[in-house]
Design an enzyme around this catalytic site. Structure first.
Site, PDB file in Angstrom:
ATOM      1  CB  SER A 148      -0.895   0.023   1.238  1.00  0.00           C
ATOM      2  OG  SER A 148      -1.577   1.269   1.347  1.00  0.00           O
ATOM      3  CE1 TYR A 160      -3.791  -1.819   5.403  1.00  0.00           C
ATOM      4  CE2 TYR A 160      -3.189   0.417   4.780  1.00  0.00           C
ATOM      5  CZ  TYR A 160      -3.648  -0.839   4.436  1.00  0.00           C
ATOM      6  OH  TYR A 160      -3.967  -1.113   3.122  1.00  0.00           O
TER       7      TYR A 160
END
Length: 256
Positions: free
Chosen positions: A137, A150
């Protein structure tokens, strides 16, 4: 020749979009996800014959059994493995209940990527071909406030895949890292902030499919977020800190 593709996180989001893209090209799929009904519904909606493996990717033994079954059904030849399963939640270090959220995010996003790839490396080496695809990501480029778990997990995916790429150099096996920006999925649906360059999942899948076919080592999708990512890497810490410290935060799981 029909391709054999193994995809985790196939019941929703990016995994679902990639499953549709590969099935449209005539591939045979191994579909992994937690929800058996969603997997069966997906398989029934796709052209061709596909195999469903309802399981939690944090269960390494179950994941390896699924991989072994799919390899057997494909006579040992699997062309692409996509570790797409991933979860996200806001986290704050110091909020003691968030520790379990950290654990779940790392187990799903990082360790399950390793567990997904493990069973396929030997057969791919023997065939001197194949693609191992890790879904990272743009959030892993720099740490974001309220997203320690995350951001760190996706940064770990990038560096893990880079290490694996070097380990497999010369074997014929390509390791591909895909770093999505904001893609319209259930994961991003509840983000309480503006998402620049938001992309439809099917458009993402098309571009990811192309990057995987080329064997690209690292690809940010959409390309505009690739420019942003490069700029973020170049910013001195003092400048980045001023810009990012007040960035909007993803809600904590069960918290404020």
């Amino acid at each position: 020749m029909t391709q054999n593709i193994f995809i985790t996180g196939a019941s929703s989001g990016l995994g679902l979009a990639l499953a549709r893209r590969y099935a449209a090209g005539g591939a045979t799929l191994g579909l992994v996800g937690r929800r058996a009904d969603a997997l069966r519904s997906l398989a029934a909606s796709l052209p061709g014959t596909h195999h469903c493996y309802p399981l939690d990717v944090r269960d390494r033994a179950a994941l390896h059994r699924a991989a072994a079954d799919f390899l057997a059904k494909c006579a040992g030849k699997v062309d692409v493995v996509v570790a797409s399963a991933g979860i996200s939640a806001g986290t704050v270090t110091g909020e003691l209940e968030d520790y379990e959220v950290f654990e779940a995010i790392f187990a799903t996003n990082v360790l399950a990527t390793l567990s997904t790839f493990e069973p396929f490396i030997g057969p791919m080496r023997a065939a001197r071909g194949g693609r191992l695809v890790g879904i990272a990501s743009v959030a892993g480029v720099r740490g974001l406030p309220g997203a320690g778990a995350y951001s760190a997990s996706k940064s770990a995916v990038v560096t893990y895949c880079e290490s694996l790429r070097l380990e497999l150099a010369g074997s014929g096996v390509r390791v591909v890292t895909i770093a999505p920006g904001y893609i319209k999925t259930a994961m991003t649906a509840h983000n309480p902030y503006r998402m620049p360059f938001l992309m439809e999942a099917d458009a993402f899948a098309l571009r990811a499919h192309e990057a995987i076919a080329r064997g690209a080592s690292y690809k940010v999708i959409p390309w505009q977020m690739g420019v942003v990512a490069k700029l973020m890497r170049l910013l001195p810490n003092a400048v980045y800190d001023r810009l990012a410290r007040n960035a909007p935060r993803k809600p904590r799981k069960g918290g404020a």
